[in-house]
Write an enzyme that holds these catalytic residues in place. Structure first.
Site, PDB file in Angstrom:
ATOM      1  N   LYS A  16      76.307  -4.757 -37.570  1.00  0.00           N
ATOM      2  CA  LYS A  16      77.164  -5.282 -35.639  1.00  0.00           C
ATOM      3  C   LYS A  16      76.181  -3.456 -34.900  1.00  0.00           C
ATOM      4  O   LYS A  16      76.462  -4.330 -34.226  1.00  0.00           O
ATOM      5  CB  LYS A  16      78.597  -4.892 -35.584  1.00  0.00           C
ATOM      6  CG  LYS A  16      79.302  -3.143 -36.273  1.00  0.00           C
ATOM      7  CD  LYS A  16      80.303  -3.115 -35.736  1.00  0.00           C
ATOM      8  CE  LYS A  16      81.023  -1.956 -36.624  1.00  0.00           C
ATOM      9  NZ  LYS A  16      80.373  -0.764 -36.415  1.00  0.00           N
ATOM     10  N   ARG A  91      89.192   1.200 -33.156  1.00  0.00           N
ATOM     11  CA  ARG A  91      89.508   0.257 -34.675  1.00  0.00           C
ATOM     12  C   ARG A  91      89.872   0.723 -35.413  1.00  0.00           C
ATOM     13  O   ARG A  91      90.372   0.250 -36.800  1.00  0.00           O
ATOM     14  CB  ARG A  91      88.517   1.595 -35.558  1.00  0.00           C
ATOM     15  CG  ARG A  91      87.248   1.587 -36.622  1.00  0.00           C
ATOM     16  CD  ARG A  91      87.003   2.474 -36.920  1.00  0.00           C
ATOM     17  NE  ARG A  91      86.061   2.682 -38.445  1.00  0.00           N
ATOM     18  CZ  ARG A  91      84.303   2.315 -38.160  1.00  0.00           C
ATOM     19  NH1 ARG A  91      83.596   2.264 -35.855  1.00  0.00           N
ATOM     20  NH2 ARG A  91      84.020   2.819 -38.498  1.00  0.00           N
ATOM     21  N   ARG A 130      71.312  -0.524 -46.595  1.00  0.00           N
ATOM     22  CA  ARG A 130      71.424   0.881 -46.254  1.00  0.00           C
ATOM     23  C   ARG A 130      71.055   2.589 -46.436  1.00  0.00           C
ATOM     24  O   ARG A 130      70.224   2.906 -46.273  1.00  0.00           O
ATOM     25  CB  ARG A 130      72.026   0.481 -44.339  1.00  0.00           C
ATOM     26  CG  ARG A 130      71.891   1.772 -43.399  1.00  0.00           C
ATOM     27  CD  ARG A 130      72.461   1.437 -42.792  1.00  0.00           C
ATOM     28  NE  ARG A 130      73.974   1.362 -43.196  1.00  0.00           N
ATOM     29  CZ  ARG A 130      75.680   1.611 -42.225  1.00  0.00           C
ATOM     30  NH1 ARG A 130      75.532   0.633 -41.183  1.00  0.00           N
ATOM     31  NH2 ARG A 130      76.088   2.036 -43.094  1.00  0.00           N
ATOM     32  N   ARG A 136      72.750   7.886 -45.149  1.00  0.00           N
ATOM     33  CA  ARG A 136      73.591   8.320 -44.384  1.00  0.00           C
ATOM     34  C   ARG A 136      74.844   9.168 -45.342  1.00  0.00           C
ATOM     35  O   ARG A 136      74.986   8.325 -47.015  1.00  0.00           O
ATOM     36  CB  ARG A 136      74.333   6.855 -44.052  1.00  0.00           C
ATOM     37  CG  ARG A 136      74.053   7.116 -42.536  1.00  0.00           C
ATOM     38  CD  ARG A 136      74.819   5.300 -41.510  1.00  0.00           C
ATOM     39  NE  ARG A 136      75.734   5.774 -41.388  1.00  0.00           N
ATOM     40  CZ  ARG A 136      76.133   4.681 -41.544  1.00  0.00           C
ATOM     41  NH1 ARG A 136      76.004   4.336 -40.234  1.00  0.00           N
ATOM     42  NH2 ARG A 136      77.601   5.003 -41.677  1.00  0.00           N
ATOM     43  N   ARG A 147      85.752   2.540 -46.856  1.00  0.00           N
ATOM     44  CA  ARG A 147      85.673   2.078 -44.935  1.00  0.00           C
ATOM     45  C   ARG A 147      85.901   0.391 -45.195  1.00  0.00           C
ATOM     46  O   ARG A 147      86.329  -0.104 -44.215  1.00  0.00           O
ATOM     47  CB  ARG A 147      84.326   2.639 -45.010  1.00  0.00           C
ATOM     48  CG  ARG A 147      83.959   3.441 -44.235  1.00  0.00           C
ATOM     49  CD  ARG A 147      82.564   4.803 -44.493  1.00  0.00           C
ATOM     50  NE  ARG A 147      81.276   3.732 -43.710  1.00  0.00           N
ATOM     51  CZ  ARG A 147      80.669   3.437 -44.290  1.00  0.00           C
ATOM     52  NH1 ARG A 147      80.463   4.018 -45.347  1.00  0.00           N
ATOM     53  NH2 ARG A 147      79.167   2.686 -43.325  1.00  0.00           N
TER      54      ARG A 147
HETATM   55  P1  AMP Z   1      80.537   3.752 -37.691  1.00  0.00           P
HETATM   56  O1  AMP Z   1      79.095   4.119 -37.427  1.00  0.00           O
HETATM   57  O2  AMP Z   1      81.204   2.783 -36.839  1.00  0.00           O
HETATM   58  O3  AMP Z   1      80.469   2.869 -38.978  1.00  0.00           O
HETATM   59  O4  AMP Z   1      81.623   5.170 -37.748  1.00  0.00           O
HETATM   60  C1  AMP Z   1      81.527   5.457 -39.091  1.00  0.00           C
HETATM   61  C2  AMP Z   1      82.379   6.327 -38.876  1.00  0.00           C
HETATM   62  O5  AMP Z   1      82.478   7.119 -37.546  1.00  0.00           O
HETATM   63  C3  AMP Z   1      83.472   6.123 -39.392  1.00  0.00           C
HETATM   64  O6  AMP Z   1      83.446   6.071 -40.547  1.00  0.00           O
HETATM   65  C4  AMP Z   1      84.002   7.062 -38.980  1.00  0.00           C
HETATM   66  O7  AMP Z   1      84.774   8.351 -39.858  1.00  0.00           O
HETATM   67  C5  AMP Z   1      83.880   7.679 -37.837  1.00  0.00           C
HETATM   68  N1  AMP Z   1      84.508   6.592 -36.556  1.00  0.00           N
HETATM   69  C6  AMP Z   1      83.728   5.481 -35.750  1.00  0.00           C
HETATM   70  N2  AMP Z   1      84.318   5.241 -34.702  1.00  0.00           N
HETATM   71  C7  AMP Z   1      85.677   5.507 -34.933  1.00  0.00           C
HETATM   72  C8  AMP Z   1      87.323   5.276 -34.697  1.00  0.00           C
HETATM   73  N3  AMP Z   1      87.063   4.015 -33.139  1.00  0.00           N
HETATM   74  N4  AMP Z   1      87.746   5.869 -34.771  1.00  0.00           N
HETATM   75  C9  AMP Z   1      88.236   6.943 -35.345  1.00  0.00           C
HETATM   76  N5  AMP Z   1      87.236   7.058 -36.525  1.00  0.00           N
HETATM   77  C10 AMP Z   1      85.244   6.204 -36.255  1.00  0.00           C
END
Ligand code: AMP
Length: 198
Positions: A16, A91, A130, A136, A147
């Site tokens: 995504k 989310r 990745r 990361r 996650r």
């Molecule tokens: P992502 O890059 O979208 O996978 O986000 C990485 C991390 O950021 C997630 O595992 C959460 O810890 C935090 N995070 C990102 N977006 C949100 C959200 N909408 N609500 C809460 N935590 C978030």
């Protein structure tokens, strides 16, 4: 000018992030990625960054109010007036309510929700790749599985909420990068959304 307001959703490893950038560029709108905002704050050592480091490392969710406040600020900037592509927010259903309240007060709403459909096994394989490439800090086995569990229990329900509004485009997320991008373009264009770039 008509604004294009999009959300891209999918499990971690669904592609995504990559597709979101391509779609946003094609429709001439900025990407608003909460994950990127949190990572940039961690990298820069801001107060927010210090507050969320441990949460991201564990693969847990940052508190809804903190996250929604950040998104409200970002969507209030000038470049988001003509639309945006949200990646990673909302989310869960509480964040959907927060976004509805914010956009509703402006007389706006999302035009389409792109759901990238990828089987769990494929997601895990892509995240592992990745992790090897980018290192990361939340791509450890434990954080990944946390996650994915959170995605299934908290994020997947938002698809039903948006589905009831008739704005979800479920896209097969297995294929080449170009194939998947074309599928997304076709779905959005079928809704009458117009690309500004090839
Ligand atoms: P992502 O890059 O979208 O996978 O986000 C990485 C991390 O950021 C997630 O595992 C959460 O810890 C935090 N995070 C990102 N977006 C949100 C959200 N909408 N609500 C809460 N935590 C978030």
């Amino acid at each position: 000018m008509t604004a294009t307001r999009l959300l891209i959703v999918g499990p971690q490893g669904s592609g995504k992030g990559t597709q979101g950038v391509l779609v946003a560029e094609a429709f001439g709108v900025p990407v608003v990625s909460t994950g990127d905002i949190f990572r940039a704050n961690i990298k820069d050592g801001t107060e927010l960054g210090r507050k969320v480091t441990a949460i991201l490392d564990a693969g847990d969710l940052v508190p809804d109010e903190v996250t929604s406040e950040i998104v409200r600020d970002r969507l209030s900037q000038d470049d988001a007036a003509a639309g945006f592509l949200l990646d990673g927010y909302p989310r869960n259903t509480v964040q959907v309510d927060h976004l509805d309240a914010f956009l509703g007060a402006r007389g706006e709403g999302l035009d389409a929700v792109v759901l990238l459909d990828v089987p769990r096994r494929e997601s895990i394989a892509r995240i592992a790749k990745r992790a090897a490439e980018q290192g990361r800090s939340d791509d450890t086995e434990e954080a990944i599985s946390n996650r994915l569990d959170i995605y299934e229990s908290e994020t997947a329900p938002i698809i039903d909420v948006y589905g009831a509004r008739g704005i979800v485009d479920r896209i097969d997320g297995v294929g080449t990068l170009d194939e998947i991008t074309e599928r997304i373009f076709a779905a959005l264009e079928a809704r009458g959304l117009v690309r500004v770039a090839a």
